[in-house]
Design a protein around this motif. Structure first.
Motif, PDB file in Angstrom:
ATOM      1  N   ALA A  39       0.833  -1.198   0.000  1.00 33.78           N
ATOM      2  CA  ALA A  39       0.000   0.000   0.000  1.00 33.78           C
ATOM      3  C   ALA A  39       0.871   1.253   0.000  1.00 33.78           C
ATOM      4  O   ALA A  39       0.562   2.256  -0.656  1.00 33.78           O
ATOM      5  CB  ALA A  39      -0.925  -0.005   1.218  1.00 33.78           C
ATOM      6  N   GLY A  40       2.017   1.203   0.751  1.00 38.23           N
ATOM      7  CA  GLY A  40       2.929   2.343   0.734  1.00 38.23           C
ATOM      8  C   GLY A  40       3.560   2.556  -0.625  1.00 38.23           C
ATOM      9  O   GLY A  40       3.752   3.696  -1.062  1.00 38.23           O
ATOM     10  N   ALA A  41       3.867   1.444  -1.306  1.00 39.94           N
ATOM     11  CA  ALA A  41       4.437   1.577  -2.654  1.00 39.94           C
ATOM     12  C   ALA A  41       3.431   2.222  -3.595  1.00 39.94           C
ATOM     13  O   ALA A  41       3.789   3.088  -4.424  1.00 39.94           O
ATOM     14  CB  ALA A  41       4.852   0.200  -3.169  1.00 39.94           C
ATOM     15  N   ILE A  42       2.174   1.826  -3.512  1.00 34.88           N
ATOM     16  CA  ILE A  42       1.152   2.432  -4.380  1.00 34.88           C
ATOM     17  C   ILE A  42       0.979   3.901  -4.045  1.00 34.88           C
ATOM     18  O   ILE A  42       0.795   4.751  -4.929  1.00 34.88           O
ATOM     19  CB  ILE A  42      -0.182   1.674  -4.209  1.00 34.88           C
ATOM     20  N   GLU A  43       1.054   4.249  -2.738  1.00 29.73           N
ATOM     21  CA  GLU A  43       0.862   5.641  -2.330  1.00 29.73           C
ATOM     22  C   GLU A  43       2.000   6.528  -2.826  1.00 29.73           C
ATOM     23  O   GLU A  43       1.753   7.643  -3.321  1.00 29.73           O
ATOM     24  CB  GLU A  43       0.780   5.706  -0.807  1.00 29.73           C
ATOM     25  N   PHE A  44       3.262   6.042  -2.719  1.00 32.62           N
ATOM     26  CA  PHE A  44       4.397   6.889  -3.083  1.00 32.62           C
ATOM     27  C   PHE A  44       4.719   6.842  -4.571  1.00 32.62           C
ATOM     28  O   PHE A  44       5.448   7.691  -5.073  1.00 32.62           O
ATOM     29  CB  PHE A  44       5.626   6.469  -2.261  1.00 32.62           C
ATOM     30  N   ARG A  45       4.187   5.851  -5.283  1.00 33.77           N
ATOM     31  CA  ARG A  45       4.439   5.782  -6.725  1.00 33.77           C
ATOM     32  C   ARG A  45       3.121   5.640  -7.480  1.00 33.77           C
ATOM     33  O   ARG A  45       2.838   4.624  -8.117  1.00 33.77           O
ATOM     34  CB  ARG A  45       5.346   4.606  -7.042  1.00 33.77           C
ATOM     35  N   PRO A  46       2.300   6.665  -7.419  1.00 34.89           N
ATOM     36  CA  PRO A  46       1.030   6.576  -8.169  1.00 34.89           C
ATOM     37  C   PRO A  46       1.222   6.575  -9.678  1.00 34.89           C
ATOM     38  O   PRO A  46       0.318   6.186 -10.418  1.00 34.89           O
ATOM     39  CB  PRO A  46       0.270   7.830  -7.702  1.00 34.89           C
ATOM     40  N   ASP A  47       2.442   7.022 -10.156  1.00 34.94           N
ATOM     41  CA  ASP A  47       2.694   7.056 -11.594  1.00 34.94           C
ATOM     42  C   ASP A  47       3.381   5.789 -12.089  1.00 34.94           C
ATOM     43  O   ASP A  47       3.894   5.752 -13.218  1.00 34.94           O
ATOM     44  CB  ASP A  47       3.570   8.260 -11.918  1.00 34.94           C
ATOM     45  N   ALA A  48       3.413   4.757 -11.257  1.00 34.59           N
ATOM     46  CA  ALA A  48       4.053   3.504 -11.671  1.00 34.59           C
ATOM     47  C   ALA A  48       3.257   2.868 -12.803  1.00 34.59           C
ATOM     48  O   ALA A  48       2.062   3.164 -13.006  1.00 34.59           O
ATOM     49  CB  ALA A  48       4.127   2.554 -10.478  1.00 34.59           C
ATOM     50  N   PRO A  49       3.895   1.983 -13.543  1.00 38.79           N
ATOM     51  CA  PRO A  49       3.182   1.311 -14.635  1.00 38.79           C
ATOM     52  C   PRO A  49       1.954   0.574 -14.093  1.00 38.79           C
ATOM     53  O   PRO A  49       1.947   0.079 -12.964  1.00 38.79           O
ATOM     54  CB  PRO A  49       4.222   0.327 -15.188  1.00 38.79           C
ATOM     55  N   PRO A  50       0.914   0.514 -14.925  1.00 39.48           N
ATOM     56  CA  PRO A  50      -0.322  -0.148 -14.456  1.00 39.48           C
ATOM     57  C   PRO A  50      -0.096  -1.593 -14.017  1.00 39.48           C
ATOM     58  O   PRO A  50      -0.758  -2.063 -13.096  1.00 39.48           O
ATOM     59  CB  PRO A  50      -1.251  -0.061 -15.674  1.00 39.48           C
ATOM     60  N   ASP A  51       0.818  -2.268 -14.689  1.00 41.99           N
ATOM     61  CA  ASP A  51       1.050  -3.656 -14.298  1.00 41.99           C
ATOM     62  C   ASP A  51       1.598  -3.758 -12.883  1.00 41.99           C
ATOM     63  O   ASP A  51       1.209  -4.649 -12.107  1.00 41.99           O
ATOM     64  CB  ASP A  51       2.027  -4.321 -15.283  1.00 41.99           C
ATOM     65  N   GLU A  52       2.506  -2.879 -12.506  1.00 41.51           N
ATOM     66  CA  GLU A  52       3.067  -2.894 -11.161  1.00 41.51           C
ATOM     67  C   GLU A  52       2.001  -2.544 -10.119  1.00 41.51           C
ATOM     68  O   GLU A  52       1.917  -3.172  -9.051  1.00 41.51           O
ATOM     69  CB  GLU A  52       4.240  -1.927 -11.057  1.00 41.51           C
TER      70      GLU A  52
END
Length: 410
Positions: A228-241
């Protein structure tokens, strides 16, 4: 037991060393009624025989004066009726019978009943004193109304023998009742101790369940927090990630809910029933799956196993599994992003050694994963219960958690 209470003498319900209770049981009513009827009836029949036909009824006392026979009969009837209150006023009834024993013949039965009652409900010292007084009065009685055809000392001897036999009978009954009371107390104490053992077993089982819940949920919730922290800090990550991280969060949350539901179900019922098997606990052979699950969350874990995992005893394996699980959870909490090394080595007889090593973080995490702070304390307790030991602390720039567990040879 309540439905059979009428069969139990009231002296067994109360303290056998104290006075008999006022409240009678059904059995006491029957016994007291019989004692009154027999004692009073004996006094009436004997007195009528002495008055009406001294040569046919009891010829051994044919020379008893008529007025003494009438007075003796009246006093004997009163003595027989007084037996009804001997449980409540034993001292007064016993005193009356002691005076009556100086001259009575009609009250002989009631005197024996009183001696028996004193033997059952009073201490030996009280019985001995009362018996001595009765024997002393027997000397007076033998002088006033000794049997015809017998000497003075023969009358004294027979009277003394009767009262001693009845007193001994009362002592036997008292001892038996005290033994039954002690048995009942032992049975009640055993039941109380059994209930205490059951309660302690429930507390221990619930403590074990709480420890398991901490180990399992802490591991899964730390995975959820990490992704959840990874999603919060990298909202611009590739959709697959993002989709992969969300899938891990969903799967971990679903599994955590299942584990929590199972634990709460056990706590609500108090204990698992005999027909419901206990959930299978992980063993050391499940360690590779645990490491793979941790790696799927993005953590870097190196696993080195030099022991035959399938041969480790189940109890030791479960303890080792929980130690590794908690060690990986602590590494994600306090040193996120670092590589964690897990080494398992050991042989039967030498013990099982577990080492979990990760670099010390340069700075504290910006948003540390919350925890109870007692994970290492719980591990030390778990290892101690298994007969092992745990050490942890900084070493050469790394944080090292080392555990040793006994590996007994079957």
């Amino acid at each position: 037991m309540a439905e059979h209470r009428w069969l139990i003498p009231s002296a067994l319900v109360a303290d056998p060393d104290g006075p008999a209770p006022v409240r009678r049981s059904t059995r006491d009513w029957v016994v007291d009624g019989l004692c009154v009827a027999v004692a009073a009836g004996f006094a009436v029949i004997l007195t009528l025989n002495l008055i009406n036909d001294p040569s046919n009824g009891v010829p051994r006392w044919w020379d008893t004066p008529r007025w003494l026979s009438i007075a003796d009969g009246a006093a004997g009837v009163v003595a027989g009726l007084s037996l009804w209150w001997r449980r409540r006023f034993l001292a007064a009834v016993a005193g009356y019978h002691l005076v009556l024993s100086l001259f009575t013949l009609a009250g002989a039965v009631s005197i024996l009943v009183v001696i028996l009652t004193v033997g059952v409900h009073r201490r030996f010292a009280v019985l001995a004193g009362y018996l001595a007084a009765i024997v002393a009065s027997n000397f007076v009685f033998a002088g006033l109304r000794h049997e015809n055809g017998q000497t003075y000392w023969e009358t004294v001897g027979w009277g003394t023998a009767f009262v001693i036999i009845v007193a001994l009978w009362g002592m036997v009954l008292r001892t038996r009742r005290q033994l039954i009371v002690s048995w009942r107390e032992r049975a009640e104490r055993a039941e109380s101790e059994q209930r205490l053992r059951v309660a302690q077993a429930q507390v221990l089982e619930r403590t074990r369940i709480a420890r398991e819940m901490h180990d399992v949920l802490a591991h899964r919730i730390s995975l959820i927090s990490l992704h959840a922290g990874a999603i919060e800090f990298r909202p611009d990550a590739p959709p697959d990630e993002i989709a992969g991280a969300a899938a891990v969060v969903r799967a971990s949350a679903h599994q955590a809910l299942q584990d929590l539901r199972a634990v709460i179900g056990v706590l609500r019922t108090g204990a698992q029933s005999d027909d419901v098997p206990e959930r299978p606990q992980p063993t050391l052979s499940a360690l590779p799956a645990l490491v793979d699950e941790t790696r799927s969350s993005g953590s870097r874990v190196r696993l080195a196993v030099s022991a035959a995992l399938d041969e480790v005893p189940a109890t030791t394996g479960l303890t080792a599994y929980r130690i590794v699980q908690e060690g990986l959870t602590n590494a994600r909490k306090h040193a996120p992003g670092t590589a964690v090394g897990v080494a398992v080595d050991g042989d039967p007889g030498d013990g099982l050694t577990i080492e979990i090593r990760n670099p010390m973080p340069a700075t504290a995490p910006a948003r540390p994963i919350p925890g109870t702070g007692v994970g290492l304390v719980g591990l030390a307790e778990r290892a101690g219960l298994a007969g092992g030991r745990i050490t942890h602390g900084p070493a050469d720039g790394d944080f090292v958690l080392t555990a040793w567990l006994p590996w007994t040879v079957p």
